[in-house]
Design a protein around this motif. Sequence first.
Motif, short mmCIF file in Angstrom:
data_model
loop_
_atom_site.label_atom_id
_atom_site.label_comp_id
_atom_site.label_asym_id
_atom_site.label_seq_id
_atom_site.Cartn_x
_atom_site.Cartn_y
_atom_site.Cartn_z
N GLN A 31 0.81 -1.21 0.00
CA GLN A 31 0.00 0.00 0.00
C GLN A 31 0.85 1.27 0.00
O GLN A 31 0.41 2.32 -0.45
CB GLN A 31 -0.90 -0.01 1.23
N LEU A 32 2.11 1.17 0.45
CA LEU A 32 2.99 2.34 0.52
C LEU A 32 4.05 2.35 -0.58
O LEU A 32 5.06 3.04 -0.48
CB LEU A 32 3.65 2.41 1.90
N ALA A 33 3.80 1.58 -1.63
CA ALA A 33 4.76 1.50 -2.74
C ALA A 33 4.95 2.85 -3.44
O ALA A 33 5.97 3.07 -4.09
CB ALA A 33 4.30 0.45 -3.75
N ASP A 34 3.97 3.74 -3.28
CA ASP A 34 4.05 5.06 -3.95
C ASP A 34 4.63 6.14 -3.05
O ASP A 34 4.43 7.33 -3.28
CB ASP A 34 2.65 5.48 -4.42
N ALA A 35 5.38 5.74 -2.01
CA ALA A 35 5.88 6.71 -1.02
C ALA A 35 6.64 7.87 -1.66
O ALA A 35 6.38 9.04 -1.37
CB ALA A 35 6.76 6.00 0.00
N ASP A 36 7.57 7.56 -2.55
CA ASP A 36 8.39 8.61 -3.16
C ASP A 36 7.52 9.56 -4.00
O ASP A 36 7.66 10.78 -3.90
CB ASP A 36 9.47 7.99 -4.05
N GLU A 37 6.63 8.97 -4.79
CA GLU A 37 5.77 9.79 -5.65
C GLU A 37 4.82 10.65 -4.81
O GLU A 37 4.58 11.82 -5.13
CB GLU A 37 4.96 8.87 -6.58
N LEU A 38 4.29 10.08 -3.73
CA LEU A 38 3.37 10.83 -2.88
C LEU A 38 4.06 12.04 -2.27
O LEU A 38 3.54 13.17 -2.33
CB LEU A 38 2.83 9.93 -1.77
N VAL A 39 5.25 11.83 -1.69
CA VAL A 39 5.94 12.95 -1.04
C VAL A 39 6.31 14.02 -2.05
O VAL A 39 6.20 15.22 -1.77
CB VAL A 39 7.20 12.44 -0.30
N ARG A 40 6.70 13.61 -3.23
CA ARG A 40 7.05 14.60 -4.26
C ARG A 40 5.84 15.40 -4.73
O ARG A 40 5.97 16.54 -5.19
CB ARG A 40 7.69 13.91 -5.46
N SER A 41 4.65 14.81 -4.62
CA SER A 41 3.47 15.44 -5.20
C SER A 41 2.69 16.33 -4.24
O SER A 41 1.71 16.95 -4.64
CB SER A 41 2.53 14.36 -5.75
N VAL A 42 3.12 16.40 -2.98
CA VAL A 42 2.43 17.28 -2.02
C VAL A 42 3.43 18.29 -1.46
O VAL A 42 4.61 18.00 -1.33
CB VAL A 42 1.79 16.46 -0.87
N LYS A 43 2.91 19.45 -1.15
CA LYS A 43 3.77 20.52 -0.62
C LYS A 43 3.18 21.01 0.70
O LYS A 43 2.00 21.38 0.74
CB LYS A 43 3.88 21.66 -1.63
N ALA A 44 3.98 21.01 1.73
CA ALA A 44 3.50 21.47 3.03
C ALA A 44 3.37 22.98 3.03
O ALA A 44 4.32 23.69 2.71
CB ALA A 44 4.46 21.02 4.14
N PRO A 45 2.19 23.51 3.38
CA PRO A 45 2.05 24.97 3.48
C PRO A 45 2.82 25.50 4.69
O PRO A 45 3.25 24.72 5.55
CB PRO A 45 0.54 25.16 3.65
N PRO A 46 3.03 26.80 4.77
CA PRO A 46 3.74 27.37 5.91
C PRO A 46 3.11 26.95 7.24
O PRO A 46 1.89 26.96 7.39
CB PRO A 46 3.60 28.88 5.69
N GLY A 47 3.96 26.55 8.17
CA GLY A 47 3.48 26.15 9.49
C GLY A 47 3.10 24.69 9.61
O GLY A 47 2.76 24.22 10.69
#
Length: 198
Positions: free
Chosen positions: A117-133
């Motif tokens: 279920q977590l095979a997409d870990a690298d792609e997921l992290v690359r595709s989201v951006k943490a907003p300030p804070g």
Amino acid sequence: PLGDQSWCPARAAASWVNAAASICRARSFVTPSPPASSRSTRGSGRCGSSICDHNIGMLGNLPRRVSIYEVSPRDGLQNEAHPVPLEDKKALISALVAAGLKRIELTSFVSPRWIPQLADADELVRSVKAPPGVTFSALCPNTKGLERAIEVGLTEVAVFLSASETHNLKNTNKSIARSLEVFDELVPHALQAKMKVR
């Protein structure tokens, strides 16, 4: 369930946060009274029990603020029987951010053989951006996982072990002693990369 079209990530996340906030705002803590036959006349707690006194005293010292590490994008989804699409994971993360959560554990950099279920870990992290804070993090069970976290630009990682030797073996395929040895390798490497480690 994620396959249910009526399921709304934003509504689900907001509901959870509202419930947690209600609990955190509560100012009075009541310890349930024991059965009348077992009550003690000693102590000044509401049930007359010294145990009640002790519990109320502990709860009275709680901090006014707590930090919640939300782990549902990882722990909440990793055991789902059917693959959760990347877009659904991103929608859940966006809803958690919109609900006001500031620390969110996105995934774990583990072998897809262990947790498909977590095979997409690298792609997921690359595709989201943490907003300030807001801080995004991930579990890293070993140095290989850490290298992946560094490569995708995460600034915080988490390590973990179990207090139970049996559970640690089942959960990480390592003894507690071996897990600690891995931390000795992994944590300095992460700190050297200017990452936070918890």
